[in-house]
Design an enzyme around this catalytic site. Sequence first.
Site, short mmCIF file in Angstrom:
data_model
loop_
_atom_site.label_atom_id
_atom_site.label_comp_id
_atom_site.label_asym_id
_atom_site.label_seq_id
_atom_site.Cartn_x
_atom_site.Cartn_y
_atom_site.Cartn_z
N ASN A 10 -3.78 6.08 -1.45
CA ASN A 10 -3.59 6.12 -0.13
C ASN A 10 -2.89 7.60 0.17
O ASN A 10 -3.22 7.90 1.25
CB ASN A 10 -2.57 4.97 0.26
CG ASN A 10 -3.26 3.70 0.44
OD1 ASN A 10 -4.54 3.63 0.72
ND2 ASN A 10 -2.56 2.61 0.13
N HIS A 21 -0.77 -2.79 -7.28
CA HIS A 21 -1.71 -2.49 -6.05
C HIS A 21 -3.21 -2.65 -6.01
O HIS A 21 -3.97 -1.82 -6.90
CB HIS A 21 -1.63 -0.97 -5.50
CG HIS A 21 -1.98 -0.61 -4.30
ND1 HIS A 21 -2.24 0.79 -3.79
CD2 HIS A 21 -2.53 -1.28 -3.10
CE1 HIS A 21 -2.80 0.68 -2.68
NE2 HIS A 21 -2.99 -0.60 -2.34
N GLU A 76 -3.68 0.05 -9.41
CA GLU A 76 -2.28 1.03 -9.38
C GLU A 76 -1.18 0.40 -9.67
O GLU A 76 -0.90 -0.80 -9.10
CB GLU A 76 -2.01 1.76 -8.19
CG GLU A 76 -3.03 2.84 -7.61
CD GLU A 76 -2.68 3.51 -6.37
OE1 GLU A 76 -2.99 4.74 -6.46
OE2 GLU A 76 -2.19 2.97 -5.48
N SER A 136 0.72 -1.27 0.09
CA SER A 136 -0.14 -0.15 -0.01
C SER A 136 0.89 1.03 0.05
O SER A 136 0.33 2.37 -0.23
CB SER A 136 -0.95 -0.15 1.27
OG SER A 136 -1.83 -1.10 1.31
#
Length: 282
Positions: A191, A141, A153, A120
């Site tokens: 994130n 991701h 991602e 992450s």
Amino acid sequence: MPDIKTIGVIGAGQMGAGIAHVAAASGYKCLLWDAQTPALDKGYKGICTQLKKLVEKQKITAEDEKKTLANLKAASSLKEFASCDLAVEAIIENVDIKLKLFAELDTILPSSAILASNTSSISITRLAAGTKRSSQVIGMHFMNPVPVMKLVELIRGLQTSDDTYAATKACAEKMGKTTVLAGDGPGFIVNRILCPMINEAIYLLQEGVKPEDIDNAMKLGTNQPMGPLTLADFVGLDTLLFILQILHRELGEDKYRPCPLLVKYVEAGWLGKKTGRGFYSY
Ligand code: CAA
Ligand code: NAD
């Protein structure tokens, strides 16, 4: 670059199980492994339950379920990953543990295989540097819950080759996902934006606002499918804290400081849905 036919997933927690589910359902042979046998059993059984539910809801046929399960195997040892063209690591968000696993995978995987991380927040460049195949290391991701969320991602480390990027992108697309290319910076795209928002929600909780009011405000006021505190419980408070610590340390700004209440919850072992208690009880 390998023609990706077999995918190995390491870590059978909520993300690893979801990735293995989608890989097997998309026609890839898929091996799933976890360092903890009970976690591997739980992850494998969870996929079986999800498939059954999808058949009941008539989202997939019984034939699809059968084909997916035929593609999926719970591996008894990491050594079995010698047959993989792509390995996707989805273990605990801890850089030292990931580096150790990457070093081991580097010796097991075929020399042509791609090594992807579902991290992450950890630097892909740093993970790649710990291997002898840095041009074949990439961030892949997935979002939680993997079978539902459309985004992957992709993160290129400094050393990631064009071929590795192209092969990983094609693989994510075959899994029905849309990709975006994120920079190899703390939190990537999602994130970097999401976790500070959740952190603010925890500060409001610490200031005495009721959890239901915070969540309802964001659900009804900004059309989010779940409120930030529910989402935090769903992601896992340990994972959230780790991401915020990386944002804080690497971007060096006070605005990323993890809320002290979040730190306390993690210290208490209240990690969210997976432990039965977080900001809510499950
Ligand atoms: N696995 C598989 N399918 C699931 C699932 C799971 N864990 N949870 C829900 N679903 C499916 C349901 O079966 C249902 O499917 P159908 O519509 O085909 O029947 C669908 O998702 C909707 O589920 P529900 O009706 O039960 O509940 P809902 O409408 O509240 O949706 C949700 C659930 C999809 C999780 C929704 O609340 C949501 O989108 N929440 C936000 C999720 C999010 O933001 N994820 C990103 C987190 S950040 C991240 O992942 C990155 C990181 O590094 C931390
Ligand atoms: P989780 O706690 O549900 O599962 C992690 C699994 O890894 C556990 O089953 C554990 O036994 C296993 N494990 C730990 N160390 C291992 C090792 N050395 N070798 C093999 N297995 C090992 O965690 P999760 O939520 O699935 O997160 C996994 C990764 O995915 C993390 O890097 C996390 O940051 C990332 N991620 C999480 C989310 C989320 O919403 N939870 C979303 C996207 C990405």
